[in-house]
Scaffold this motif. Structure first.
Motif, mmCIF file in Angstrom:
data_model
loop_
_atom_site.group_PDB
_atom_site.id
_atom_site.type_symbol
_atom_site.label_atom_id
_atom_site.label_comp_id
_atom_site.label_asym_id
_atom_site.label_seq_id
_atom_site.Cartn_x
_atom_site.Cartn_y
_atom_site.Cartn_z
ATOM 1 N N ASP A 1 42.379 33.741 40.445
ATOM 2 C CA ASP A 1 41.639 33.304 39.263
ATOM 3 C C ASP A 1 42.539 33.234 38.033
ATOM 4 O O ASP A 1 42.531 32.241 37.286
ATOM 5 N N VAL A 2 43.324 34.296 37.792
ATOM 6 C CA VAL A 2 44.164 34.302 36.593
ATOM 7 C C VAL A 2 45.261 33.243 36.691
ATOM 8 O O VAL A 2 45.625 32.623 35.688
ATOM 9 N N GLU B 1 43.718 43.705 28.998
ATOM 10 C CA GLU B 1 44.687 44.486 29.764
ATOM 11 C C GLU B 1 44.486 44.318 31.268
ATOM 12 O O GLU B 1 45.454 44.266 32.027
ATOM 13 N N THR B 2 43.226 44.211 31.693
ATOM 14 C CA THR B 2 42.964 43.986 33.117
ATOM 15 C C THR B 2 43.476 42.614 33.539
ATOM 16 O O THR B 2 44.094 42.467 34.604
ATOM 17 N N ALA B 3 43.237 41.605 32.697
ATOM 18 C CA ALA B 3 43.731 40.258 33.008
ATOM 19 C C ALA B 3 45.255 40.252 33.090
ATOM 20 O O ALA B 3 45.840 39.617 33.982
ATOM 21 N N LYS B 4 45.897 40.969 32.169
ATOM 22 C CA LYS B 4 47.352 41.062 32.199
ATOM 23 C C LYS B 4 47.829 41.734 33.487
ATOM 24 O O LYS B 4 48.851 41.350 34.068
ATOM 25 N N GLY B 5 47.087 42.743 33.929
ATOM 26 C CA GLY B 5 47.447 43.440 35.159
ATOM 27 C C GLY B 5 47.397 42.520 36.361
ATOM 28 O O GLY B 5 48.294 42.547 37.216
ATOM 29 N N MET C 1 47.754 39.290 36.269
ATOM 30 C CA MET C 1 48.844 38.322 36.136
ATOM 31 C C MET C 1 50.178 38.937 36.546
ATOM 32 O O MET C 1 50.986 38.313 37.242
ATOM 33 N N LYS C 2 50.425 40.169 36.126
ATOM 34 C CA LYS C 2 51.674 40.839 36.485
ATOM 35 C C LYS C 2 51.787 41.011 37.995
ATOM 36 O O LYS C 2 52.862 40.841 38.573
ATOM 37 N N ALA C 3 50.654 41.344 38.635
ATOM 38 C CA ALA C 3 50.669 41.517 40.091
ATOM 39 C C ALA C 3 50.986 40.188 40.786
ATOM 40 O O ALA C 3 51.769 40.145 41.743
ATOM 41 N N GLY D 1 57.671 36.550 42.596
ATOM 42 C CA GLY D 1 59.042 36.719 42.136
ATOM 43 C C GLY D 1 59.309 35.912 40.882
ATOM 44 O O GLY D 1 60.419 35.441 40.654
ATOM 45 N N ALA D 2 58.280 35.761 40.039
ATOM 46 C CA ALA D 2 58.383 34.950 38.822
ATOM 47 C C ALA D 2 58.684 35.826 37.612
ATOM 48 O O ALA D 2 58.193 36.951 37.500
ATOM 49 N N GLY D 3 59.491 35.292 36.692
ATOM 50 C CA GLY D 3 59.831 36.022 35.483
ATOM 51 C C GLY D 3 58.955 35.669 34.298
ATOM 52 O O GLY D 3 58.892 36.405 33.324
ATOM 53 N N THR D 4 58.265 34.521 34.371
ATOM 54 C CA THR D 4 57.398 34.086 33.281
ATOM 55 C C THR D 4 56.108 33.521 33.862
ATOM 56 O O THR D 4 56.029 33.191 35.057
#
Length: 273
Positions: free
Chosen positions: A217-218, A240-244, A246-248, A254-257
């Motif tokens: 979804d994100v 913060e949950t959405a960011k989590g 996205m980070k996962a 293996g993406a940096g951005t």
């Protein structure tokens, strides 16, 4: 004023240097079109004397690094014979003594310089210089990857680009719609239509990377250019949950951005296009 795509990873690298190396000030800047180094990023204790300073090639520690294109360290900046002393006044105002600098080189050209410095008389040890050099290498990879992604995106024709955006919007809306209906049969049918948008000629149906529903979804919302706050609003979760999520997803790809994550997700068959 917002930061450019190059300046954002510079700031992130300085935060890691400050946290990991033990320096009291991490700072840096990008090389301008006039082959000068503009210092504008600072993490740690500073009086502002170096902010906005334009460093000429060959002068000071940063200018020397631009010339020799390798990391350097001086343990008494104001007295060392290794560099010129054009910027001694600013260094003295800041109260800096030991200073290290490492170039960030992309396509054989120095695009930025990262510094680590101490306000004490202690010398900079090998750990600090190693951290600085490592972060410069990481930054090189991030910048090179981002440029490759942007070049890849630029090669897509306007018609194909518009069609892909329309598919991404349809895919995202269908995923969100499936979560709101109470009819299981209808929900399953929406899911089949949604997954059908991922099918492309010459590519298997099963993605090589497994994501949770929220991670997909994100990614789909990020593909529409939505910022974190809007993604969180669409999904009914905190920022913060959405960011989590996205980070996962970025970690799995293996993406940096975020931009690189979207492109890699498309290539992996997780997003349409």
């Amino acid at each position: 004023m917002s930061e450019t795509p190059l300046e954002v990873p510079v700031t992130d690298a300085l935060r890691r240097i400050r946290r990991s190396s033990g320096v009291s000030l991490a700072f840096g800047g990008v090389v301008t079109g006039q082959a000068r180094l503009l210092l504008k990023h600072f993490v740690g204790t500073t009086k502002g004397a170096l902010s906005g300073l334009s460093v000429d090639t060959g002068h000071g520690l940063g200018g020397k690094v631009l010339t020799v294109t390798r990391p350097m360290v001086v343990n008494d900046y104001l007295e060392t014979p290794q560099i010129t002393h054009r910027y001694n006044e600013a260094i003295a105002t800041e109260g800096l003594r030991a200073v290290a600098a490492a170039p960030v080189i992309v396509e054989r050209r120095v695009v930025a310089v990262l510094y680590g410095a101490l306000h004490s008389d202690n010398p900079l040890g090998g750990r600090a210089l190693d951290t600085l050099t490592t972060e410069a290498r990481v930054l090189e990879q991030e910048i090179a990857a981002s440029r490759a992604v942007l070049e890849s995106e630029a090669c897509v024709s306007p018609d194909v680009d518009g069609m892909r955006d329309a598919m991404a919007l349809a895919y995202t809306r269908l995923r969100l719609l499936a979560r709101t209906v109470d009819d299981d049969q209808l929900s399953d049918e929406i899911a089949r239509i949604t997954e059908g948008l991922l099918e492309q000629p010459g590519r298997g149906r099963e993605p090589l990377i497994s994501f949770t529903g929220r991670e997909q979804d994100v990614l789909s919302l990020a593909a529409l250019g939505y910022p974190n706050a809007r993604i969180a609003g669409e999904l009914g979760v905190t920022v913060e949950t959405a960011k989590g999520y996205m980070k996962a997803a970025m970690r799995k790809l293996g993406a940096g951005t975020r931009l690189e994550a979207v492109v890699l997700a498309r290539r992996a068959g997780v997003l349409p296009g």
